[in-house]
Design an enzyme around this catalytic site. Structure first.
Site, PDB file in Angstrom:
ATOM      1  N   THR A 133       0.817  -1.279  -0.113  1.00 36.18           N
ATOM      2  CA  THR A 133      -0.336  -0.060  -0.452  1.00 36.18           C
ATOM      3  C   THR A 133       0.764   1.089  -0.372  1.00 36.18           C
ATOM      4  O   THR A 133       2.024   0.863   0.578  1.00 36.18           O
ATOM      5  CB  THR A 133      -0.719   0.305   1.452  1.00 36.18           C
ATOM      6  N   ASP A 134      -0.165   2.689  -0.506  1.00 37.84           N
ATOM      7  CA  ASP A 134       1.515   3.208  -0.560  1.00 37.84           C
ATOM      8  C   ASP A 134       1.233   3.806   1.158  1.00 37.84           C
ATOM      9  O   ASP A 134       1.408   5.083   1.530  1.00 37.84           O
ATOM     10  CB  ASP A 134       0.220   4.597  -1.989  1.00 37.84           C
ATOM     11  N   GLU A 135       0.088   4.138   1.717  1.00 38.09           N
ATOM     12  CA  GLU A 135       0.041   4.198   3.519  1.00 38.09           C
ATOM     13  C   GLU A 135       1.627   4.129   4.249  1.00 38.09           C
ATOM     14  O   GLU A 135       1.747   4.462   5.072  1.00 38.09           O
ATOM     15  CB  GLU A 135      -1.064   3.725   4.044  1.00 38.09           C
ATOM     16  N   TYR A 159      -2.095  -1.176  11.122  1.00 35.35           N
ATOM     17  CA  TYR A 159      -2.387  -1.084   9.812  1.00 35.35           C
ATOM     18  C   TYR A 159      -1.109  -0.644   9.099  1.00 35.35           C
ATOM     19  O   TYR A 159       0.061  -1.226   8.348  1.00 35.35           O
ATOM     20  CB  TYR A 159      -3.500  -0.877   8.665  1.00 35.35           C
ATOM     21  N   LYS A 163       2.063  -2.606   7.559  1.00 35.73           N
ATOM     22  CA  LYS A 163       2.422  -3.376   6.121  1.00 35.73           C
ATOM     23  C   LYS A 163       3.492  -3.061   5.658  1.00 35.73           C
ATOM     24  O   LYS A 163       3.857  -3.398   4.784  1.00 35.73           O
ATOM     25  CB  LYS A 163       1.533  -2.433   5.136  1.00 35.73           C
TER      26      LYS A 163
HETATM   27  P1  NAD Z   1      -9.677  -7.202   2.133  1.00 35.79           P
HETATM   28  O1  NAD Z   1      -9.426  -7.046   3.287  1.00 35.79           O
HETATM   29  O2  NAD Z   1     -10.885  -6.589   0.969  1.00 35.79           O
HETATM   30  O3  NAD Z   1      -9.441  -8.778   1.805  1.00 35.79           O
HETATM   31  C1  NAD Z   1      -8.093  -9.295   2.737  1.00 35.79           C
HETATM   32  C2  NAD Z   1      -8.715 -11.202   2.868  1.00 35.79           C
HETATM   33  O4  NAD Z   1      -7.623 -11.399   3.028  1.00 35.79           O
HETATM   34  C3  NAD Z   1      -9.860 -11.828   3.237  1.00 35.79           C
HETATM   35  O5  NAD Z   1     -10.401 -12.189   1.593  1.00 35.79           O
HETATM   36  C4  NAD Z   1      -9.652 -12.646   3.863  1.00 35.79           C
HETATM   37  O6  NAD Z   1     -10.194 -13.633   4.731  1.00 35.79           O
HETATM   38  C5  NAD Z   1      -8.122 -12.330   3.706  1.00 35.79           C
HETATM   39  N1  NAD Z   1      -6.528 -12.481   5.119  1.00 35.79           N
HETATM   40  C6  NAD Z   1      -6.932 -12.532   6.096  1.00 35.79           C
HETATM   41  N2  NAD Z   1      -6.121 -12.848   6.882  1.00 35.79           N
HETATM   42  C7  NAD Z   1      -5.473 -13.896   6.687  1.00 35.79           C
HETATM   43  C8  NAD Z   1      -4.585 -14.606   6.872  1.00 35.79           C
HETATM   44  N3  NAD Z   1      -3.839 -14.269   8.103  1.00 35.79           N
HETATM   45  N4  NAD Z   1      -4.334 -15.835   5.556  1.00 35.79           N
HETATM   46  C9  NAD Z   1      -5.368 -15.691   5.122  1.00 35.79           C
HETATM   47  N5  NAD Z   1      -6.145 -15.291   3.817  1.00 35.79           N
HETATM   48  C10 NAD Z   1      -6.598 -14.419   4.880  1.00 35.79           C
HETATM   49  O7  NAD Z   1      -8.459  -6.459   1.457  1.00 35.79           O
HETATM   50  P2  NAD Z   1      -7.942  -5.701  -0.124  1.00 35.79           P
HETATM   51  O8  NAD Z   1      -8.898  -4.873   0.345  1.00 35.79           O
HETATM   52  O9  NAD Z   1      -8.524  -6.833  -0.907  1.00 35.79           O
HETATM   53  O10 NAD Z   1      -6.981  -5.922  -0.082  1.00 35.79           O
HETATM   54  C11 NAD Z   1      -5.465  -6.901  -0.379  1.00 35.79           C
HETATM   55  C12 NAD Z   1      -3.873  -6.082  -0.075  1.00 35.79           C
HETATM   56  O11 NAD Z   1      -3.823  -5.206  -0.823  1.00 35.79           O
HETATM   57  C13 NAD Z   1      -4.010  -6.105   1.050  1.00 35.79           C
HETATM   58  O12 NAD Z   1      -2.838  -6.678   1.346  1.00 35.79           O
HETATM   59  C14 NAD Z   1      -3.673  -4.771   0.903  1.00 35.79           C
HETATM   60  O13 NAD Z   1      -3.116  -4.639   2.165  1.00 35.79           O
HETATM   61  C15 NAD Z   1      -3.626  -4.363  -0.191  1.00 35.79           C
HETATM   62  N6  NAD Z   1      -3.830  -3.078  -0.528  1.00 35.79           N
HETATM   63  C16 NAD Z   1      -5.676  -2.494  -0.486  1.00 35.79           C
HETATM   64  C17 NAD Z   1      -6.134  -1.214  -1.295  1.00 35.79           C
HETATM   65  C18 NAD Z   1      -7.115  -0.666  -1.057  1.00 35.79           C
HETATM   66  O14 NAD Z   1      -7.520   0.306  -1.149  1.00 35.79           O
HETATM   67  N7  NAD Z   1      -8.287  -1.453  -0.495  1.00 35.79           N
HETATM   68  C19 NAD Z   1      -4.753  -0.953  -1.876  1.00 35.79           C
HETATM   69  C20 NAD Z   1      -3.382  -0.896  -1.607  1.00 35.79           C
HETATM   70  C21 NAD Z   1      -3.156  -1.935  -1.283  1.00 35.79           C
HETATM   71  O1  DAU Z   2      -4.018   3.910   0.492  1.00 34.49           O
HETATM   72  C1  DAU Z   2      -4.409   2.556   0.378  1.00 34.49           C
HETATM   73  C2  DAU Z   2      -4.665   2.067   1.624  1.00 34.49           C
HETATM   74  O2  DAU Z   2      -6.834   2.962   1.493  1.00 34.49           O
HETATM   75  C3  DAU Z   2      -5.557   0.856   1.670  1.00 34.49           C
HETATM   76  O3  DAU Z   2      -3.664   0.285   1.837  1.00 34.49           O
HETATM   77  C4  DAU Z   2      -6.195   0.001   3.223  1.00 34.49           C
HETATM   78  O4  DAU Z   2      -6.354  -1.176   2.795  1.00 34.49           O
HETATM   79  C5  DAU Z   2      -7.607   0.143   2.288  1.00 34.49           C
HETATM   80  O5  DAU Z   2      -8.617   0.501   3.410  1.00 34.49           O
HETATM   81  C6  DAU Z   2      -7.487   1.847   2.471  1.00 34.49           C
HETATM   82  O6  DAU Z   2      -7.747   2.882   3.147  1.00 34.49           O
HETATM   83  P1  DAU Z   2      -8.120   4.883   3.228  1.00 34.49           P
HETATM   84  O7  DAU Z   2      -8.291   4.701   5.134  1.00 34.49           O
HETATM   85  O8  DAU Z   2      -7.337   5.260   2.906  1.00 34.49           O
HETATM   86  O9  DAU Z   2      -9.414   4.113   3.267  1.00 34.49           O
HETATM   87  P2  DAU Z   2     -11.104   4.433   4.051  1.00 34.49           P
HETATM   88  O10 DAU Z   2     -11.992   3.743   3.027  1.00 34.49           O
HETATM   89  O11 DAU Z   2     -11.146   3.234   5.526  1.00 34.49           O
HETATM   90  O12 DAU Z   2     -10.544   5.436   4.151  1.00 34.49           O
HETATM   91  C7  DAU Z   2     -10.629   6.376   2.927  1.00 34.49           C
HETATM   92  C8  DAU Z   2     -11.283   8.260   3.678  1.00 34.49           C
HETATM   93  O13 DAU Z   2     -12.168   8.113   3.745  1.00 34.49           O
HETATM   94  C9  DAU Z   2     -10.825   8.025   4.777  1.00 34.49           C
HETATM   95  O14 DAU Z   2      -9.797   9.223   4.919  1.00 34.49           O
HETATM   96  C10 DAU Z   2     -10.928   7.999   6.089  1.00 34.49           C
HETATM   97  C11 DAU Z   2     -12.203   9.053   5.751  1.00 34.49           C
HETATM   98  N1  DAU Z   2     -13.915   8.145   6.067  1.00 34.49           N
HETATM   99  C12 DAU Z   2     -13.483   6.702   6.345  1.00 34.49           C
HETATM  100  C13 DAU Z   2     -14.790   6.283   6.855  1.00 34.49           C
HETATM  101  C14 DAU Z   2     -14.792   4.055   7.074  1.00 34.49           C
HETATM  102  C15 DAU Z   2     -14.599   8.898   6.190  1.00 34.49           C
HETATM  103  O15 DAU Z   2     -14.300   9.908   6.566  1.00 34.49           O
HETATM  104  N2  DAU Z   2     -15.708   8.732   6.768  1.00 34.49           N
HETATM  105  C16 DAU Z   2     -15.646   6.734   6.933  1.00 34.49           C
HETATM  106  O16 DAU Z   2     -17.425   6.703   7.800  1.00 34.49           O
END
Ligand code: NAD
Ligand code: DAU
Length: 354
Positions: A133-135, A159, A163
């Site tokens: 992730t970019d975080e 989180y 990561k």
């Molecule tokens: P998600 O939470 O939707 O899915 C995570 C999946 O991993 C789930 O299916 C869960 O059951 C599985 N999991 C959790 N713990 C596990 C374990 N110990 N062993 C096996 N499986 C396990 O997450 P996502 O949004 O699909 O993110 C996937 C990956 O991409 C993550 O590594 C996250 O950090 C990264 N990522 C997410 C975003 C985003 O915006 N969602 C952006 C950048 C990177």
């Molecule tokens: O940047 C990549 C990341 O993006 C991933 O690594 C994470 O897995 C993914 O969850 C996401 O993280 P964020 O914290 O940016 O996503 P989230 O959707 O939780 O929140 C997006 C923005 O919206 C953040 O600034 C918080 C705000 N927010 C979120 C929720 C859930 C609100 O204002 N209200 C809300 O109820």
């Protein structure tokens, strides 16, 4: 040929697996623990597909991972599995440490052992691709340049710290043991099958249910949004031609403040599913207590992946968000199914004092 995908029942992982089979019949072994975020219904269209082998299990289960590697002999391992929600990491970091750090470590150990048994072309072609992730780069000021791959790691939440630790372990296994790794650091994804604890799906689901749309703080935090299928195409491209040991930032060149995102969702719903009283869904917006330690701005400089690999996103925010809202309108059963008792408990706890 076979891939081992971890976390392939989650949001991005399941989109990746579905897209993979749209273009290939290479076998995918899909290892997922099925936490609250994992959903086998995401993969229902693969029922009967013998090239998709689903295994419920933990990346931290060394014996299981070792036996899957020995049995299926994948040419690559793609690690999507993680705890992924920042707010949950603030309430309870333990699972994030366990899966994102210890789990990744156990996975790396098993992959290192397996890779050590390979020879010749099998060994040189093998890849471990770690999805990150970019975080990990922390928060940007309003005028700072976007994150490049050389930006220092400054994670601010449990989180992002977990990561970051996993990225460091992956890097170390390349540097120390020569494990052929690739790492991608992507910005915020959105699209189909996004669990409605995250901003965009929460707003779509709450709006239709007549509930408030909780915006944290002043709503001016900036994220760089990427349609999930563009993330999946980036991962395929990096897997195919990324240079071993390199990291690639993936982003959509779509920096937007949260409030603008919420307005876009409301405006699309106003168009596609107007409220009975004719008022805009924007009326449901409420400002709630900010997230502790809330990062102000993320932005990805995606020039490296474009210049080296030729990847660019296919969707603009406008095309991607329309597809996303339409998907939720077309799939009310999916929404009902994921809103289990556990989901309701989380929403009640997270937004109680907001
Ligand atoms: P998600 O939470 O939707 O899915 C995570 C999946 O991993 C789930 O299916 C869960 O059951 C599985 N999991 C959790 N713990 C596990 C374990 N110990 N062993 C096996 N499986 C396990 O997450 P996502 O949004 O699909 O993110 C996937 C990956 O991409 C993550 O590594 C996250 O950090 C990264 N990522 C997410 C975003 C985003 O915006 N969602 C952006 C950048 C990177
Ligand atoms: O940047 C990549 C990341 O993006 C991933 O690594 C994470 O897995 C993914 O969850 C996401 O993280 P964020 O914290 O940016 O996503 P989230 O959707 O939780 O929140 C997006 C923005 O919206 C953040 O600034 C918080 C705000 N927010 C979120 C929720 C859930 C609100 O204002 N209200 C809300 O109820």
């Amino acid at each position: 040929m076979t891939l081992l995908v971890t976390g392939g029942a989650g949001f991005i992982g399941s989109n990746f697996v579905l897209d993979w089979f749209a273009a290939s019949d290479e076998t995918v072994v899909n290892l997922d623990k099925l936490t609250y975020a994992g959903n086998v219904h995401n993969l229902i269209s693969l029922k009967g597909n013998q090239h998709h082998i689903f295994v419920q299990g933990d990346i931290g289960d060394a014996a299981l991972v070792g036996s899957l590697l020995a049995q299926h002999r994948p040419r690559a391992v793609l690690n999507f599995a993680a705890e992924s929600h920042v707010d949950r990491s603030i309430l309870g970091p333990g699972e994030f440490i366990q899966t994102n750090i210890v789990g990744t470590f156990q996975l790396l150990e098993q992959v290192r052992t397996y890779w050590g048994t390979l020879t010749g072309d099998e060994k040189s072609a093998f890849r471990l691709l770690h999805v990150s992730t970019d975080e990990v780069y922390g928060s940007l000021g309003a005028r700072d340049p976007a994150f490049t791959e050389n930006h220092r790691y400054e994670p601010n939440s449990p989180y992002s710290a977990s990561k970051a630790a996993s990225d460091h372990l992956v890097r170390a296994y390349h540097h120390t043991y020569g494990l052929p790794v690739l790492t991608t650091n992507c910005s915020n994804n959105y699209g189909p099958m996004h669990f409605p604890e995250k901003l965009i799906p929460l707003m779509i689901v709450n709006a239709q249910a007549g509930k408030s749309l909780p915006v944290y703080g002043d709503g001016q935090q900036i994220r760089d949004w990427l349609y999930v299928k563009d993330h999946c195409s980036a991962i395929r491209a990096v897997l195919a031609t990324g240079r071993v040991g390199e990291t690639y930032n993936v982003g959509g060149w779509n920096e937007k403040p949260n409030l603008e995102i919420v307005h876009s969702v409301c405006d699309l719903l106003d168009e596609l599913k107007p409220r009975a009283n004719g008022h805009s869904y924007r009326q449901q917006i409420t400002y709630v207590t900010d997230r502790p330690g809330h990062d102000r701005r993320y932005a990805i400089d995606a020039r490296k992946i474009e210049q080296e690999i030729g990847w660019k996103p296919a969707e603009t925010f406008e095309t991607g968000i329309r597809k996303t809202v339409q998907w939720y309108l077309d799939n009310p059963d999916w929404v009902t199914q994921v809103q289990s008792g556990a989901y309701r408990d989380w929403v009640a706890m997270q937004y109680a004092q907001a």
